[in-house]
Enzyme design. Sequence first.
Site: not given
Length: 327
Positions: A62, A68, A90-91, A109, A111-112, A276
């Site tokens: 990207d 996030d 998560e990232e 996480d 930015l859930d 989460e």
Amino acid sequence: MSVTLQAFLRDFAGSDPQKQAVAAAVERIAEAGIAIADLVAQGPLADHFAKIMGDEANAGGDAQKELDVISEEVIIAKLKQAPVAFLGSEESETPIPLNDVGSLVVAVDPLDGSSNIDTNVSVGTIYSILPYSAAQFPDPVDALKQKGSAQLAAGFLIYGPSTVLVSTLGAGTQVFALDRASGDFILAKAAVEIPAQTKEYGVNQSNMRHWDTPMRAYIDDCLAGKDGPRAKDFNMRWVGSMVADAFRIFTRGGVYLYTGDKRKGYEQGRLRLIYEANPVAFITEQANGAATDGKTRILDIQPEKLHQRIPLVFGSKDEVAKIASYY
Ligand code: AFP
């Protein structure tokens, strides 16, 4: 007399070194939450935050940073100021080293619900705090893969009409609301109590044809209403952002369901166990609710991989037990 998060944490920690470490980590996460809340509040203007990565595109190729990823960077910068050795996120594929000396690891996480940002729906940051020592965990992944029952603290921030921190330090679940005038999180609820019974469930109904039989039977019985086997009418709520659904459940009861289904990649549901399901399960149990994978207590499940998914049912404990009876 309003109680600030800082005062609450100081009172919790006392002179206990591990509690002091947990208190420092929670304070830094709360500070990161204020910065992320400001980013999210930019709404459509936030594009100018999504800066081009320059010539080294990231692993996924990207060229642009999403909120996030920027949220993760904010959290990393803050947790470098706390006694946290590694961050599982998560990232990021692998644990991120933060401090050479640290008695904790944090799973997050950043930015859930981020797929909802452009629709101005509440999103949030979910965190889980676990004990760590290099001696016990030569591989930091193993520290992050401790059972949920090993958590020292957990919580989530919601970036919505108000910025709220839902936190457990292992002694009940508290709610703090951000007072933007002072910049302090103020205690809004000293002890969350999830009603044991409910008439409200949350599920993405559009996936019904993919569900397993027990799940389908449970929802069919809810839909049958007062003339059906449940002898009561149900309401449904599904925000599409777990922290928003969770906060509703903490406020008035209910259940959240995201079990495994027949779609490719959804065999184990959609939610991740370590950053989460485990934190939400800890907060839920501390608020007298329950959290399972449909039948097994989430906090008893031994994680195998950092990013593994897990079917998740949580909320009003009698309803969670009822769902388990279908399995
Ligand atoms: P994103 O973080 O990709 O937006 O996913 C949010 C989420 O994990 C959880 O917060 C929601 O409850 C759930 O996904 C919604 O999933 P569906 O879009 O399949 O209903």
